[in-house]
Design an enzyme around this catalytic site. Structure first.
Site, mmCIF file in Angstrom:
data_model
loop_
_atom_site.group_PDB
_atom_site.id
_atom_site.type_symbol
_atom_site.label_atom_id
_atom_site.label_comp_id
_atom_site.label_asym_id
_atom_site.label_seq_id
_atom_site.Cartn_x
_atom_site.Cartn_y
_atom_site.Cartn_z
ATOM 1 N N GLU A 52 9.616 0.540 11.097
ATOM 2 C CA GLU A 52 10.658 1.563 10.955
ATOM 3 C C GLU A 52 9.955 2.896 11.129
ATOM 4 O O GLU A 52 9.208 3.339 10.261
ATOM 5 C CB GLU A 52 11.338 1.443 9.592
ATOM 6 C CG GLU A 52 12.651 2.204 9.518
ATOM 7 C CD GLU A 52 12.492 3.582 8.909
ATOM 8 O OE1 GLU A 52 12.423 4.549 9.703
ATOM 9 O OE2 GLU A 52 12.419 3.695 7.687
ATOM 10 N N GLU B 255 9.216 15.075 16.491
ATOM 11 C CA GLU B 255 9.677 14.947 15.112
ATOM 12 C C GLU B 255 8.848 15.888 14.237
ATOM 13 O O GLU B 255 7.669 15.640 13.984
ATOM 14 C CB GLU B 255 9.542 13.509 14.623
ATOM 15 C CG GLU B 255 10.086 13.308 13.217
ATOM 16 C CD GLU B 255 9.901 11.895 12.710
ATOM 17 O OE1 GLU B 255 10.760 11.428 11.950
ATOM 18 O OE2 GLU B 255 8.899 11.259 13.069
ATOM 19 N N CYS C 143 13.248 10.470 7.979
ATOM 20 C CA CYS C 143 13.106 9.971 9.349
ATOM 21 C C CYS C 143 14.412 10.070 10.128
ATOM 22 O O CYS C 143 14.398 10.187 11.355
ATOM 23 C CB CYS C 143 12.595 8.532 9.339
ATOM 24 S SG CYS C 143 13.581 7.426 8.309
ATOM 25 N N LYS D 89 0.850 -1.186 0.000
ATOM 26 C CA LYS D 89 0.000 0.000 0.000
ATOM 27 C C LYS D 89 0.888 1.239 0.000
ATOM 28 O O LYS D 89 1.567 1.521 0.978
ATOM 29 C CB LYS D 89 -0.915 0.028 1.220
ATOM 30 C CG LYS D 89 -1.774 1.291 1.288
ATOM 31 C CD LYS D 89 -2.353 1.494 2.673
ATOM 32 C CE LYS D 89 -2.986 2.864 2.812
ATOM 33 N NZ LYS D 89 -1.996 3.974 2.693
#
Length: 837
Positions: free
Chosen positions: A292, A423, A326, A218
């Site tokens: 992750e 973040e 990331c 996806k």
């Protein structure tokens, strides 16, 4: 008369003088200050032609066909740099289309997994070759779809994608020999993010299909075009139908896909919040899961670093892909003595950064991916201003159209500020200072994340010392954002678990050949039923029990075994105990009954012991484990009698278990100094070193069967790799473990490395699963218990190792002493060290 050679030398000298004079004139003028870069746009005609070839609409890619089922909606895919519509892409139905795609993958799995490795290797090689042939088109489509610079997609993203398929073609070839004890898992659901749409696709698909799995992938709602192009490349390469299926859709579709009953493994890259939800939803199902997740990576600069090179590295660390990475180096930690110089150098460099259309080859930074991301970044920067922080932004004229945000630096900021802690996932750098290496490490580790870091210094010994101490899966030395298919990538702590790339990444897509597929479902009533709660034990004397209080004519001294915490025998917090009766009804002894406070004390003891234990030389840890085996052997008959008394087994079988336990101690002692890591074969000129580190503090719940062998098989691999453990022995036969107290004490095992807590297994493991300072939980109990352990572990995304209620043959080395235990006892860190002068 001059020779021709002499005449040529005179001409060169004259030309050189003219060039020098022209250069001086240019430098003395103001012309250089007025010069601007002209646009250098990459043509998008081929990309537009490909889109129009599909009529501007893309469907589901299932069984090597683009499908457009009736009644489906289509969403616009936009170019965020130009705010223009690129194409219409179908929204898959969260039930019907998920069922169809998973069924396609399931049907393809038997034939695909049965192919010889050489045959699968040829398919991956063909995909890599076709991607090379369409490299320019892939680069343009990725840049249009995501908004990132074409230079980045052309020079970094797409070449690395191709590298992944070549690299994993090699592992497909070698699987039958180098990984002969492993097999494919089955149908894999993969959910990827929008920041690296094509690269994340390659990271996940290449190892999965190389190992014989089939895929339903996806893509992210904002970035689906490159996945559609990859689907066509798969068909060009001749990949069999059903091996790769691509399913566009929303969050509901992704959730249903991951939790589909015929999906055997789920791999997710994205936010920590969503990763936590997926850990909860898949808990106890038997699905293998790798995550992750987010990061807040420190970029550590010491005063002896080459500051000019460091600033250039910082540009790549935080403004690469608009900071939507990331592992972006979003937290600059700079030594106080050079902090002001570094900040001024960064400002000067920021003044020359160019922001503009993603296909312009002269720009440094493109657009953010969507409106929501632009609002998020803006919110954090505005918040920093309100808090009184200093905010510096590149003085650049942003394009009128598109989702652009200037490169930003925030300094004079507190460590608790949201812009430092959270973040942001944008082109925003925060700056903190430190005085020395110790404070630098403390600041670097002062985060819930642990994905990556970089260390900048000209002193290699200092770089390595800091790299070893940072809790992150990747550490770059004098570099940042370096990746390769041969080197694993993944995080510690709330940055997730599992690895992408390298040999270590293959294990996410395999299981041991002896393992059968486990697919469990529980009703809502079963999940909601009380678990992990039990009353304190009360005096109990079952009918037919024998209380042998006399040894001949001598009355035995009453004895209750205590808990073993911090190297000392301690009474349980509430002074509860329980009598242990053997299978024949004989009263074997009495053990202390622990509660939540006892677990708290054991975790504190383990945390105190873990750092020193992990830093001990591997040889020293091995000698201690050999010493445990030696002292256990000295009490061989006593332990055999205890096993027979508790379990009702014959004395011969009990002696076999003691023998097997001693042998297992020797086995794991041998591994203490033989699993330290290796050098990865990346293209880096230098060394990429993969080191195996301890996980930290591990909570373990032992099975009821094989009370000594099961106990040894679990605590030994954990401690030999430097972990400290809190271990709950067999609930029905705990005395084999409590008898080990004196063995551990006389074998030089440091206090706190092994903490033994007796009591009800499920209530105690529940506390460990919920504990925020426990790094991993191993549970060998019931199926519903496995569900609760995995679900509760999501609080801090600790790693889990559970049996889903399936029995394990602890005697068989393939089940009781395999690589699987080393895998769960360690986490891998890759340290990149460039060479050169």
């Amino acid at each position: 008369v001059k020779s021709n050679e002499e005449e040529e030398d005179d001409v060169k000298e004259l030309c050189g003088k003219e060039r020098h004079r022209s250069s001086r004139m240019l430098l003395n003028s103001s012309l250089l200050e007025k010069l601007e870069y002209g646009p250098a746009p990459e043509a998008d005609a081929a990309a537009n032609a490909w889109i129009q070839q599909h009529g501007g609409k893309f469907g589901l890619f299932i069984n090597n066909q683009f499908l457009h089922p009736e009644g489906r909606e289509y969403s616009e895919t936009k170019n965020p740099a130009r705010d223009t519509v690129l194409a219409q892409i179908i929204e898959g139905h969260p039930v019907e289309d998920v069922n169809l795609a998973v069924a396609s993958a399931k049907a393809a799995f038997p034939a695909w997994s049965a192919l010889p490795g050489y045959e699968r290797a040829k398919y991956l090689y063909a995909i890599a070759r076709q991607m090379q042939k369409h490299k320019r088109l892939l680069s343009v489509v990725e840049s249009l779809d995501n908004g990132k610079s074409f230079r980045e997609t052309r020079d970094a993203d797409v070449p690395l994608c191709i590298r992944h398929f070549y690299y994993h073609a090699g592992w497909a070839q070698l699987m039958d020999t180098e990984l002969k004890d492993w097999k494919a898992i089955g149908v894999v659901a993969q959910v990827i993010p929008w920041n690296f749409p094509l690269l994340m696709l390659a990271w996940k698909i290449a190892p999965a299909i190389a190992m014989g799995n089939t895929i339903v992938l996806k893509p992210a709602p904002s970035t689906r075009l490159s996945a559609m192009l990859f689907a066509e490349i798969c068909m060009e390469a001749g990949l069999p139908p059903g091996v790769v299926n691509i399913l566009p859709g929303g969050n509901d579709l992704g959730f249903n896909l991951v939790n589909h009953e015929d999906v055997d493994k789920a791999a997710f890259t994205g936010s920590t919040g969503v990763g936590r939800l997926l850990r909860q939803s898949t808990a106890g199902s038997g699905k293998k899961l790798s995550l992750e997740l987010g990061g807040k990576s420190p970029f550590i600069v010491f005063d002896d670093a080459d500051l000019d090179s460091t600033v250039e590295g910082l540009v790549d660390a935080i403004w690469y892909n608009q900071g939507q990475v990331c592992c972006a180096g979003s937290r600059l930690l700079v030594q106080e003595s050079v902090a002001q110089r570094v900040i001024e150098k960064i400002k000067r460099r920021m003044n020359n950064l160019r922001v503009g259309d993603s296909l312009d080859k002269c720009i440094d930074m493109g657009a953010l991916v969507n409106e929501m991301q632009l609002q998020r970044v803006t919110h954090y920067v505005d918040l920093a201003r309100k808090e009184g922080a200093s905010v510096y932004q590149t003085p650049v004229q942003l394009p009128e159209k598109g989702l652009f945000f200037p490169p930003t630096m925030i300094y004079d900021v507190q460590t608790t500020s949201p812009c430092v802690v959270d973040e942001i996932f944008g082109p925003v750098l925060t700056v903190l200072t430190f005085r020395g290496p110790k404070e630098a490490v403390e600041l670097a580790n002062n985060t819930a994340f642990g994905l990556a870091s970089s260390v900048w210094t000209e002193t290699l010994s200092k770089a390595l010392d800091v790299a070893f101490q940072i809790k992150a899966g990747v550490v770059w030395v004098n570099s940042h954002n370096m990746f390769d298919a041969a080197s694993g990538f993944g995080g510690y702590k709330e940055s997730g678990f599992g690895r992408e790339s390298g040999k270590e990444g293959l294990y996410e897509y395999m299981k041991l050949k002896w393992q059968k597929s486990v697919k469990l479902t529980f009703t809502d009533e079963q999940k909601a039923a009380p678990w992990g709660d039990s009353p304190a034990p009360i005096p109990f004397f079952p009918e037919g029990a024998k209380n042998e209080v006399f040894d001949g004519d001598r009355l035995k001294v009453n004895r209750t075994t205590k808990l073993y915490i911090g190297g000392a025998q301690v009474r349980p917090d509430q002074d509860h105990s329980r009598v242990i009766y053997g299978k024949t009804g004989i009263r074997c002894g009495e053990v202390g009954w622990a509660n939540r406070k006892d677990i708290r004390n054991a975790v504190e003891a383990a945390h105190a012991a873990a750092p020193g234990w992990g830093k001990r030389a591997a040889f020293n840890r091995a000698q201690i484990l050999y010493y445990v085996a030696e002292n256990l052997d000295a009490r061989f008959e006593e332990f055999a009698q205890r096993i027979a008394q508790q379990t009702g087994e014959s004395i011969e079988e009990a002696r076999k278990e003691v023998t097997q336990s001693i042998e297992r101690l020797f086995y794991w002692a041998a591994f203490t100094d033989k699993y330290g890591g290796h050098v990865q074969e990346t293209p880096l000129y230098g060394a990429t070193v993969c080191i195996t580190e301890s996980v930290g503090v591990v909570g373990i719940a032992c099975p009821d069967e094989k009370p000594l062998l099961g106990f040894v098989s679990l605590f030994a691999p954990a401690i030999v790799r430097g972990n400290a453990v809190i271990i709950i022995p067999s609930e029905s036969s705990p005395l084999s473990a409590t008898d080990l107290y004196q063995v551990l004490e006389t074998s030089d095992v440091p206090g706190g490395v092994v903490n033994i807590v007796t009591g009800d297994r499920d209530p105690l493991i529940k506390v460990l699963a919920q504990h925020m300072d426990v790094d991993a939980v191993w549970y060998f109990g019931t199926a519903i218990g496995s569900h609760h352990v995995e679900k509760l572990s999501s609080c801090n995304l600790k790693r889990t190792f559970v049996n889903y209620g399936e029995p394990r043959d602890w005697v068989d080395p393939t089940q009781g002493a395999s690589f699987e235990f080393l895998y769960h006892a360690t986490q891998l860190k890759n340290i990149w060290m460039p060479a050169g002068v």
